[in-house]
Design a protein around this motif. Structure first.
Motif, short mmCIF file in Angstrom:
data_model
loop_
_atom_site.label_atom_id
_atom_site.label_comp_id
_atom_site.label_asym_id
_atom_site.label_seq_id
_atom_site.Cartn_x
_atom_site.Cartn_y
_atom_site.Cartn_z
N MET A 1 8.33 -1.71 -3.01
CA MET A 1 8.00 -2.02 -0.90
C MET A 1 8.71 -0.50 -0.14
O MET A 1 7.82 -0.88 0.30
CB MET A 1 9.53 -2.58 -0.60
CG MET A 1 9.09 -4.20 -1.07
SD MET A 1 7.93 -5.06 -1.23
CE MET A 1 7.88 -6.21 -2.30
N TRP A 2 8.59 0.65 -1.00
CA TRP A 2 8.35 1.82 0.11
C TRP A 2 6.29 1.35 1.33
O TRP A 2 7.11 1.28 2.39
CB TRP A 2 8.30 3.03 -0.30
CG TRP A 2 8.24 3.84 0.81
CD1 TRP A 2 7.22 5.25 0.63
CD2 TRP A 2 9.36 3.73 1.24
NE1 TRP A 2 8.34 5.90 1.67
CE2 TRP A 2 9.36 5.74 1.85
CE3 TRP A 2 10.77 3.34 1.51
CZ2 TRP A 2 9.78 5.40 2.49
CZ3 TRP A 2 11.30 3.98 2.94
CH2 TRP A 2 11.46 5.05 3.54
N PRO A 3 5.47 1.38 1.10
CA PRO A 3 4.58 1.03 1.20
C PRO A 3 4.59 0.38 3.04
O PRO A 3 4.56 0.56 4.11
CB PRO A 3 3.28 1.07 1.05
CG PRO A 3 3.90 1.79 -0.84
CD PRO A 3 5.19 1.52 -0.82
N THR A 4 4.97 -0.69 2.51
CA THR A 4 5.76 -2.19 3.16
C THR A 4 6.67 -1.99 4.02
O THR A 4 6.45 -2.29 5.27
CB THR A 4 5.86 -3.49 2.37
OG1 THR A 4 5.16 -3.21 1.13
CG2 THR A 4 6.48 -4.83 3.21
N ILE A 5 8.11 -0.90 3.93
CA ILE A 5 8.60 -0.83 4.54
C ILE A 5 7.73 0.18 5.98
O ILE A 5 8.11 -0.03 7.07
CB ILE A 5 10.09 -0.68 3.85
CG1 ILE A 5 10.36 -1.64 3.42
CG2 ILE A 5 10.85 0.28 5.02
CD1 ILE A 5 11.36 -1.47 2.59
N SER A 6 7.35 1.29 4.59
CA SER A 6 7.60 2.43 5.55
C SER A 6 5.96 2.71 7.37
O SER A 6 5.87 3.00 7.55
CB SER A 6 7.06 4.27 4.86
OG SER A 6 7.14 4.53 6.18
N ASP A 7 5.44 1.65 6.41
CA ASP A 7 4.16 1.52 6.71
C ASP A 7 3.72 0.09 7.59
O ASP A 7 1.95 0.22 7.93
CB ASP A 7 2.86 2.63 5.66
CG ASP A 7 2.52 3.40 6.50
OD1 ASP A 7 3.09 4.62 7.53
OD2 ASP A 7 2.01 4.47 5.17
N ASN A 8 4.48 -0.65 6.82
CA ASN A 8 4.46 -2.37 7.55
C ASN A 8 2.82 -2.43 6.54
O ASN A 8 2.13 -3.74 7.25
CB ASN A 8 3.79 -2.43 8.73
CG ASN A 8 4.14 -4.18 9.25
OD1 ASN A 8 4.81 -4.24 8.36
ND2 ASN A 8 4.07 -4.15 10.26
N LYS A 9 2.98 -2.32 5.72
CA LYS A 9 1.15 -2.60 5.00
C LYS A 9 2.41 -3.37 3.89
O LYS A 9 3.15 -4.95 3.90
CB LYS A 9 1.44 -1.45 3.31
CG LYS A 9 0.98 0.11 4.39
CD LYS A 9 -0.27 0.74 3.23
CE LYS A 9 -1.39 1.84 3.89
NZ LYS A 9 -0.51 2.86 3.69
N PRO A 10 1.08 -4.64 3.26
CA PRO A 10 1.36 -6.14 3.24
C PRO A 10 1.85 -5.46 1.87
O PRO A 10 1.83 -4.69 0.94
CB PRO A 10 0.28 -6.18 2.70
CG PRO A 10 -1.12 -5.74 3.57
CD PRO A 10 -0.70 -4.72 3.22
N LEU B 1 10.70 7.28 7.36
CA LEU B 1 10.16 5.86 7.46
C LEU B 1 8.13 6.74 8.66
O LEU B 1 8.24 6.75 9.65
CB LEU B 1 10.61 4.57 8.56
CG LEU B 1 11.56 4.48 8.13
CD1 LEU B 1 13.03 4.02 8.44
CD2 LEU B 1 11.05 3.53 6.90
N ASN B 2 7.39 6.03 8.79
CA ASN B 2 6.14 6.53 9.07
C ASN B 2 5.77 5.44 10.23
O ASN B 2 5.79 5.55 11.10
CB ASN B 2 4.47 6.19 8.00
CG ASN B 2 4.07 7.04 7.46
OD1 ASN B 2 5.41 7.92 7.74
ND2 ASN B 2 3.04 7.27 6.32
N GLN B 3 6.61 4.29 10.02
CA GLN B 3 7.66 3.32 10.93
C GLN B 3 8.26 2.80 11.39
O GLN B 3 8.75 2.51 10.70
CB GLN B 3 5.83 1.98 11.15
CG GLN B 3 4.43 2.45 11.66
CD GLN B 3 3.63 1.13 11.46
OE1 GLN B 3 3.96 0.29 12.66
NE2 GLN B 3 2.52 1.08 10.87
C1 LIG Z 1 2.94 7.76 6.00
O1 LIG Z 1 1.81 8.68 6.51
C2 LIG Z 1 1.86 10.48 5.37
C3 LIG Z 1 0.66 10.35 6.73
O2 LIG Z 1 0.04 9.85 7.58
C4 LIG Z 1 0.75 9.48 4.76
O3 LIG Z 1 0.31 10.57 3.80
C5 LIG Z 1 1.32 8.49 3.08
O4 LIG Z 1 0.79 7.75 2.34
C6 LIG Z 1 2.78 7.84 4.68
N1 LIG Z 1 3.42 7.06 3.39
C7 LIG Z 1 3.64 5.70 3.14
C8 LIG Z 1 4.37 4.89 2.10
O5 LIG Z 1 2.04 4.65 3.77
#
Ligand SMILES: *[C@@H]1O[C@H](CO)[C@@H](O)[C@H](O)[C@H]1NC(C)=O
Ligand SMILES: *[C@@H]1O[C@H](CO)[C@@H](O)[C@H](O)[C@H]1NC(C)=O
Ligand SMILES: *[C@@H]1O[C@H](CO)[C@@H](O)[C@H](O)[C@H]1NC(C)=O
Ligand SMILES: *[C@@H]1O[C@H](CO)[C@@H](O)[C@H](O)[C@H]1NC(C)=O
Ligand SMILES: *[C@@H]1O[C@H](CO)[C@@H](O)[C@H](O)[C@H]1NC(C)=O
Ligand SMILES: *[C@@H]1O[C@H](CO)[C@@H](O)[C@H](O)[C@H]1NC(C)=O
Length: 484
Positions: free
Chosen positions: A346-355, A309-311
């Motif tokens: 939903m991965w960007p949403t879960i991992s990075d809190n994106k919309p 997870l990024n966040q």
């Molecule tokens: C998580 O961070 C990496 C490096 O900053 C980035 O390449 C990746 O796209 C991010 N993952 C998501 C799900 O946004």
């Protein structure tokens, strides 16, 4: 200069080695049964769930993760990425003695993960049909299965109605009879973890706990934690939640000891809201299990990972639905879902809190009950009856008749001649106190039209009557496949 080049090329080689040896992450999907919104320690200090709390607060707490009002439909979503009104499972649960099932032509998650090289194991409750072997877990992509086919049973004897329901793979299994199922399932999960080489294999473990569905049963040491709670149902229920928590703690300890945690995603979710009539609590939400209210459909859920997870350590408020796990987990595994499914990644949403990729979803469409609900943006529209339990239940009520599956059944709405519509500005009024349908007829009309669009692809509910051929007396006293 030359040194820099050497350095750079060795860096490239190092990265390539890393990439080529990177295995798809282990995925552990933990499903609790009938766990209410207010039945988890990270939200309610009355609950003693230290293991779940630690995972939730160091991972990502999902604050708008929706599920279906009852068991089988949610499990259908997890396994297929389709809403139940697309598979025929929208009306209640699969009954012990009726030939209901998730149709065999739907590819389920473990089948997709096997294509990506995973070893796949299932432990616990299936509840997606068993009248023919082709509907059972080991015929649907799971390398192994230990657990039961139906919706509810005794936690120790594994009896439900007139039959026994417990298996290891295809075989009726008795050695663990008499042991509390949270313990049996944790032990089985740990055996699986010990059989897998975490550096060599990618594991998918689907552990669908019996906990904390009725009947209200728990070893005394867990009930004692809540000795101060007078209401017996609530005391037992809370004890059951703590037994579940201990089981999760035992499993995560082994995940860590064995080195799985370096490359693992853990998902925890309930299958539906809490049955307030059987010890659960959903406050501040309205309604209960079996209803279209938020109390029936807003699930307790979180994800945890040491590395993926990024966040982390935050509350995610983006909306998602149980159908979304299918494409999300496939993404994490390095695959893709087939186009046309209902779920969204939903991965960007879960991992990075994106919309969220999702701005609307269907709570359910049940044409037999003439009820449905839809979320579009900030609004929620309920068509017909939301169900039987419409209050904000302060304390669990006790029902006289605790016959297990009764709690899973929908009440038929008699007032279907003229459908009633309720509209809520759910982002401002998450507890559904203010029906604004009369005030905003234009918004009602627009959500009705959106719902009508979805209804065009409805597959009629498959909710067959009981079949006497299911009787365990024909199968040496067990609920067994072979009668459809
Ligand atoms: C998580 O961070 C990496 C490096 O900053 C980035 O390449 C990746 O796209 C991010 N993952 C998501 C799900 O946004
Ligand atoms: C499964 O079969 C049903 C009935 O024939 C059909 O409506 C549905 O589209 C099929 N689904 C898939 C995923 O193949
Ligand atoms: C957890 O592990 C402890 C120590 O082995 C054991 O005593 C306990 O029964 C286990 N609990 C569950 C629910 O598996
Ligand atoms: C790793 O997996 C391969 C292929 O599945 C198998 O042949 C090999 O024995 C495994 N190695 C170990 C150390 O488990
Ligand atoms: C989380 O969900 C609850 C219940 O719907 C709601 O009351 C609360 O405001 C939400 N939290 C946030 C930060 O949105
Ligand atoms: C029938 O079930 C009993 C246990 O309930 C078991 O001992 C016996 O072996 C079973 N018989 C057959 C033929 O499977």
């Amino acid at each position: 200069m030359v040194e820099t080049q050497v350095l750079l090329s060795s860096l490239v080689i190092f990265l390539l080695v890393c990439i080529s040896s990177a295995r798809p992450p282990h995925i552990v999907l933990l499903v609790a049964d009938d766990l209410g919104w207010n039945d988890v320690g990270w939200r309610n200090p009355q609950m003693y769930t230290p293991n779940l709390d630690k995972l939730a607060t160091s991972g990502v707490i999902l604050n708008s993760s929706y599920v279906q009002p009852v068991c089988s439909p949610t499990r259908n979503c997890l396994m297929t990425g389709y809403y139940p009104y697309h598979t025929g499972l929208q009306h209640g649960v699969v009954q012990d003695d009726a030939p209901g099932f998730l149709p065999a032509n739907f590819t389920v998650l473990p089948q997709k993960l096997k294509e990506l090289g995973y070893v796949t194991h299932m432990v616990g409750k299936w509840h997606l049909g068993y009248c023919n072997w082709k509907y059972t877990p080991t015929y649907r992509g799971f390398d192994s299965f230990m657990g039961y086919y139906n919706g509810a049973e005794d936690y120790y004897t594994h009896n439900v109605g007139t039959g026994y329901d417990f298996r290891f793979n295809k075989d009726v299994y008795h050695p663990t009879e008499g042991e509390y199922s949270a313990q049996t399932f944790a032990t089985r999960a740990i055996d699986i973890l010990n059989s897998v080489n975490p550096q060599n294999d990618s594991l998918f473990l689907y552990l669908a706990f019996q906990s904390v569905h009725a009947p209200l049963e728990v070893p005394e040491r867990f009930e004692k934690i809540y000795a101060h709670i007078k209401d017996k149902d609530r005391r037992l229920y809370c004890g059951m939640v703590s037994a579940l928590d201990e089981a999760v703690g035992n499993i995560t300890a082994v995940l860590r000891q064995r080195g799985f945690m370096d490359n693992l995603l853990l998902v925890f979710t309930t299958d539906n809201g809490g049955p307030t009539y059987l010890g659960a609590n959903n406050l501040p939400l309205r309604g209960a299990k079996t209803t279209l209210w938020e109390g029936g459909t807003k699930g307790s859920a979180f994800v945890y990972s040491d590395t993926l997870l990024n966040q982390t350590k935050y509350l995610n408020t983006e909306i998602m639905h149980a159908v979304d796990w299918f494409p999300t987990l496939l993404h994490v595994a390095g695959g893709t879902a087939d186009p046309g499914i209902d779920g969204k990644d939903m991965w960007p949403t879960i991992s990075d809190n994106k919309p969220s990729a999702r701005t609307e979803f269907i709570y359910n469409i049940d044409e037999l009950d003439h009820s449905a609900a839809i979320r579009v943006g900030d609004y929620k529209l309920i068509e017909g009856s939301p169900g039987k339990y419409n209050d904000w239940y302060p304390l669990p009520k006790v029902e006289e008749d605790l016959r297990l599956d009764e709690s899973d059944k929908y009440q038929v709405d008699d007032s279907s001649a003229e459908l009633k519509y309720r509209l809520f500005l759910i982002t401002e009024d998450p507890t559904e106190h203010f029906d604004i349908a009369e005030k905003y007829p234009v918004i009602v009309e627009s959500l009705k039209q959106r719902l009508a669009e979805y209804k065009k692809s409805l597959v009629p509910a498959n909710y067959p009557p009981p079949d006497p051929k299911s009787n365990p007396k024909y199968y040496n006293g067990t609920w067994s496949p072979g009668w459809c």
